[in-house]
Scaffold this motif. Structure first.
Motif, PDB file in Angstrom:
ATOM      1  N   UNK A  73      -9.885   4.154 -12.187  1.00  0.00           N
ATOM      2  CA  UNK A  73      -9.905   4.460 -10.765  1.00  0.00           C
ATOM      3  C   UNK A  73      -8.711   5.285 -10.321  1.00  0.00           C
ATOM      4  N   UNK A  74      -8.635   5.491  -9.011  1.00  0.00           N
ATOM      5  CA  UNK A  74      -7.594   6.326  -8.426  1.00  0.00           C
ATOM      6  C   UNK A  74      -6.940   5.634  -7.237  1.00  0.00           C
ATOM      7  N   UNK A  75      -5.692   5.992  -7.020  1.00  0.00           N
ATOM      8  CA  UNK A  75      -4.959   5.590  -5.822  1.00  0.00           C
ATOM      9  C   UNK A  75      -4.083   6.752  -5.389  1.00  0.00           C
ATOM     10  N   UNK A  76      -3.799   6.795  -4.109  1.00  0.00           N
ATOM     11  CA  UNK A  76      -2.862   7.789  -3.588  1.00  0.00           C
ATOM     12  C   UNK A  76      -1.743   7.059  -2.852  1.00  0.00           C
ATOM     13  N   UNK A  77      -0.546   7.185  -3.370  1.00  0.00           N
ATOM     14  CA  UNK A  77       0.618   6.594  -2.728  1.00  0.00           C
ATOM     15  C   UNK A  77       1.236   7.604  -1.764  1.00  0.00           C
ATOM     16  N   UNK A  78       1.777   7.083  -0.677  1.00  0.00           N
ATOM     17  CA  UNK A  78       2.505   7.899   0.285  1.00  0.00           C
ATOM     18  C   UNK A  78       3.885   7.301   0.507  1.00  0.00           C
ATOM     19  N   UNK A  79       4.824   8.152   0.809  1.00  0.00           N
ATOM     20  CA  UNK A  79       6.179   7.702   1.142  1.00  0.00           C
ATOM     21  C   UNK A  79       6.623   8.496   2.365  1.00  0.00           C
ATOM     22  N   UNK A  80       6.717   7.805   3.497  1.00  0.00           N
ATOM     23  CA  UNK A  80       7.122   8.439   4.744  1.00  0.00           C
ATOM     24  C   UNK A  80       8.624   8.278   4.930  1.00  0.00           C
ATOM     25  N   UNK A  81       9.295   9.385   5.175  1.00  0.00           N
ATOM     26  CA  UNK A  81      10.746   9.396   5.261  1.00  0.00           C
ATOM     27  C   UNK A  81      11.213   9.662   6.688  1.00  0.00           C
ATOM     28  N   UNK A  82      12.365   9.099   7.016  1.00  0.00           N
ATOM     29  CA  UNK A  82      12.983   9.361   8.312  1.00  0.00           C
ATOM     30  C   UNK A  82      14.480   9.116   8.204  1.00  0.00           C
ATOM     31  N   UNK A  83      15.226   9.716   9.124  1.00  0.00           N
ATOM     32  CA  UNK A  83      16.667   9.472   9.190  1.00  0.00           C
ATOM     33  C   UNK A  83      17.522  10.408   8.369  1.00  0.00           C
ATOM     34  N   UNK A  84      16.898  11.386   7.713  1.00  0.00           N
ATOM     35  CA  UNK A  84      17.656  12.371   6.960  1.00  0.00           C
ATOM     36  C   UNK A  84      16.832  13.660   6.896  1.00  0.00           C
ATOM     37  N   UNK A  85      17.448  14.721   6.415  1.00  0.00           N
ATOM     38  CA  UNK A  85      16.777  16.017   6.354  1.00  0.00           C
ATOM     39  C   UNK A  85      15.897  16.068   5.115  1.00  0.00           C
TER      40      UNK A  85
END
Length: 115
Positions: free
Chosen positions: A16-28
């Motif tokens: 199977x498949x999965x898609x991971x996400x990583x949302x960033x904040x607080x830096x450039x």
């Protein structure tokens, strides 16, 4: 305040498949190299994939080449890991990391691949 928040983990059958996400904040975000690591209990954290700040260069662990794809959207301050043809040995906690002169880690997301 720097934050890296991973999401998208879960339980999936082998193949199977999965898609991971990583949302960033607080830096450039657009200035940082972004990476995905994974860790199994009792083992060292290992690099899975990395992507340059502009997204023009990527590299992968041999164990995931041809199955995983790292990408980023600098407008959304988000990095992704598309994982296809998952295997039980991909089971781990997956972490995203931001690195420039310092580095930041997310809290991790569990990926479990059943056989």
């Amino acid at each position: 305040q720097v934050q890296l928040v991973e999401s998208g983990g879960g339980l999936v059958q082998a193949g199977g498949s999965l898609r991971l996400s990583c949302a960033a904040s607080g830096f450039t975000f657009s200035s940082y190299v972004m990476s995905w690591y994974r860790q199994i209990p009792g083992k060292e954290r290992e690099l899975v994939a990395a992507i340059s700040s502009a997204g023009s260069s990527t590299n992968y662990a041999d164990s995931v080449k041809g199955r995983f794809t790292i990408s980023r959207d600098n407008a959304k301050n988000t990095v992704y890991l598309q994982m296809n043809s998952l295997k039980p040995e991909d089971t781990a906690v997956y972490y995203c990391k931001a690195e420039l002169r310092v580095h930041y880690w997310g809290q991790g997301t569990q990926v479990t691949v059943s056989s």
